[in-house]
Scaffold this active site. Structure first.
Site: not given
Ligand code: M6R
Length: 618
Positions: A2, A42, A87, A113-114, A494, A498, A501, A517, A613
């Site tokens: 928010c 935001r 939000w 907010n909060g 993960e 990260k 990407e 393996h 996103k």
């Molecule tokens: O909105 P979602 O959590 O469903 O998105 C899933 C993936 O597209 C998302 O986690 C993607 O792998 C990330 N942007 C990676 O950092």
């Protein structure tokens, strides 16, 4: 997250001094409205304003949707006003739930907010009042109303101070009242900054909202309550008037939007302690060991459930893989994780004894929605774990648990991963408690670890210079291998995702035991191995695999529990002790590592090539 904007100064009509500090020929409504526009980055789903006129009184306008769609009322005699971008956390994004909220008679308006954690208790105490929204915020104007009725001589500042004593949680509040020429604000846990113009005062969640008017700012501290007038500010803390000083902001608006960080991703990595506090707020009962996620099941369903199937994509899938291990350990139910695009409700399973948990930050990922639809068609019970109120997934499942991480703008998911795992851990405790599989003492221990998370993550963030140094040293490597065992596996996956990407470097994550393996053939002195060596990740066994890689010349970096030490590592990152959540904390090092490698290479970190996103196509 928010956003709040407040302005007191009467606007400018061109025949005043017309300087930038007072808005230059604008009405109060114009200034507040533009403040809302400045806060749009935001993320929000509703917006509203409250304007106070010298004779016209209090006028409120609010609605769900965009700031541009909000018609700001024409109040020519307005002297001050507040605005809010919401939000949603409590209640969907409707007009009624938008801020400002008012008391019964419409004299007091509040933006917030909060989270007010004890709002349900307070709402019960306010049974004589007419509440019209689902929000936690709404109790505040009604409590102020009570204070003003009880003591008609009290001013708004005194009333807000008394109300503040009754609120639990973290929040930032701005209140205005008809007939009162001040804005009263209070801060506990959520940021508030004051802008000091020549003949006007601003307040906002961040300086971006008013940066075009003034760069002189005062940052409020937790526990501060302040009365704002055109002439200045009176700040009170612990009953004493205090001086918080004034600083001059040198950032430009673009940097200010990112809170001074170069990228949203880094900002969001650093927001994790606050995001986690919001995720946990009001949900843990550390006395009984119970959790209240506001997710309900038909009587007897959990006792009979045979399988929990988690469906998700990308980072959310890895959060699911982390959680599946917690579900099995804490609730005694078999838990599986499927990549959502591969999910089918398997033969031989009984839908009425299956719980399908869809994990999706956006709530709009087409692959995950497809999996939910297949689960629904099979007759399984479905729960969504998402960040986004009103998203499509929330309309298609039986129940939703919100992760409350605040909007995430960087394409790379960071704070939402942490909040997803924390939410799923709470769900695992709730299921375990309901089934009688998790005793109170064991549950309390998990809840204590959850409570320790924000502080532990902050400790890791404080080590960022060490991570930057490591990123600089290894950025030119040919490839990176991330390894772990048990809860370290999803974190290794993960960490690799990260890095790949946002840096475009080749990175792979896998179970440490798999190294020998196959992948070991790729290991050379130019391929660092990054290992999760914490509690919950079978550290000693993982270290044996790391040694196999080191024998082939690979540099080794490890995230190591604070009470452990592996002398042979080339780089060792300390992970504070938080039990089964240590791998999650270790992940923050991996986020920072990915960020700094990508930053050294000048990559477009917030918008990596070819990625979106929210992936709304299958
Ligand atoms: O909105 P979602 O959590 O469903 O998105 C899933 C993936 O597209 C998302 O986690 C993607 O792998 C990330 N942007 C990676 O950092």
């Amino acid at each position: 997250m928010c956003g709040i904007i407040g302005y007191v100064g009467g606007g400018t009509d061109g025949d005043k001094d017309g300087t930038a500090s007072d808005g230059g020929g604008e009405t109060v409504g114009d200034i507040v409205h533009r403040g809302l526009t400045n806060l749009e980055y935001r993320g929000y789903d509703s917006a509203g304003v409250a304007l106070v006129g010298a004779t016209s009184g209090l006028t409120v306008a609010k609605r769900s949707g965009e700031v541009d769609a909000l018609t700001v009322p024409d109040v020519p005699d307005a002297t001050h006003g507040v605005g809010h971008t919401r939000w949603s956390t409590h209640g969907p994004p409707t007009d009624a739930n938008a801020h400002p909220h008012t008391d019964c008679v419409g004299d007091v308006a509040v933006v917030h907010n909060g989270i007010v954690e004890n709002y349900e208790t307070l709402k019960r105490e306010l049974s004589a009042h007419e509440c019209t929204s689902d929000t936690d915020t709404e109790v505040i104007p009604h409590l102020i109303e009570d204070e003003l009725v009880a003591d008609p001589d009290a001013d708004l500042l005194a009333a807000v101070q008394r109300v503040e004593d009754r609120l639990e949680g973290s929040y930032a509040i701005c209140a205005v009242r008809e007939g009162d020429d001040q804005i009263v604000v209070a801060r506990r846990g959520s940021p508030l900054v004051l802008g000091r113009g020549a003949d006007a005062t601003f307040v906002a969640s961040d300086v971006t909202a008013f940066l075009e008017h003034t760069r002189d700012v005062t940052y409020l501290e937790d526990g501060d309550v302040a009365a704002l007038s055109a002439d200045g500010v009176a700040i009170v803390a612990d009953g004493e008037v205090v001086d918080r000083g004034t600083e001059t902001v040198t950032w430009e608006a673009d940097a200010a939007e990112k809170g001074g960080y170069d990228h949203y991703m880094r900002k969001e990595i650093h927001e994790q302690p606050e995001a986690l506090r919001q995720t946990l707020a009001g949900r843990l009962d550390t006395t009984s060991g119970d959790v209240d996620l506001d997710v309900s099941f038909p009587p007897g369903f959990l006792a009979d459930v045979e399988e929990i199937q988690i469906v998700a994509c990308g980072t959310s899938n890895y959060a699911g893989r982390y959680a599946a291990q917690l579900f099995e350990e804490l609730s005694g139910v078999r838990a599986t994780v499927e990549i959502a695009s591969e999910y089918a409700f398997g033969a031989g399973r009984s839908p009425d004894r299956t719980l399908v948990v869809a994990v999706t930050q956006s709530g709009e990922t087409a692959d995950t929605l497809g999996a939910v639809r297949r689960a629904n068609a099979a007759g399984a019970r479905t729960v969504a774990v998402t960040n986004t109120l009103g998203s499509t997934v929330t309309r298609e499942v039986d129940n939703t648990a919100f992760i409350r991480a605040g909007p995430e703008i960087g394409v790379a998911a960071t704070k939402t991963f942490a909040s997803q795992v924390a939410t799923l851990a709470m769900l695992a405790v709730a299921v375990g408690r309901d089934r009688g599989a998790l005793g109170a003492a064991a549950a309390r221990s998990v809840l204590a670890d959850l409570q320790g998370l924000p502080g532990a993550v902050q400790q890791v963030l404080d080590e960022e210079p060490q991570v930057r140094e490591a990123a600089q040293e290894y950025q030119d490597s040919e490839a990176f291998f991330f390894v772990g065992r048990a809860l370290g596996v999803p974190v290794a996956l993960e960490g690799a995702l990260k890095l790949k990407e946002i840096s475009y470097d080749h990175a792979e994550g896998f179970a440490a035991g798999e190294l020998k393996h196959g992948p070991l053939a790729l290991v050379t002195p130019a391929t660092p191995v990054v290992a999760v060596l914490t509690a919950g990740a079978r550290a000693d066994e993982t270290m044996n695999n790391v040694t196999e890689a080191q024998t082939r010349g690979a540099p080794a970096l490890g995230c190591v529990s604070a009470d452990d030490e592996y002398d042979t590592l080339d780089v060792s990152f300390d992970v504070p002790e938080v039990g089964v959540l240590e791998p999650l904390v270790a992940n923050v090092y991996l986020q920072l590592f990915a960020y700094h490698v990508a930053n050294e290479k000048g990559r477009p970190i917030d918008k990596p090539r070819n990625l979106a996103k929210s992936v709304t196509v299958e």
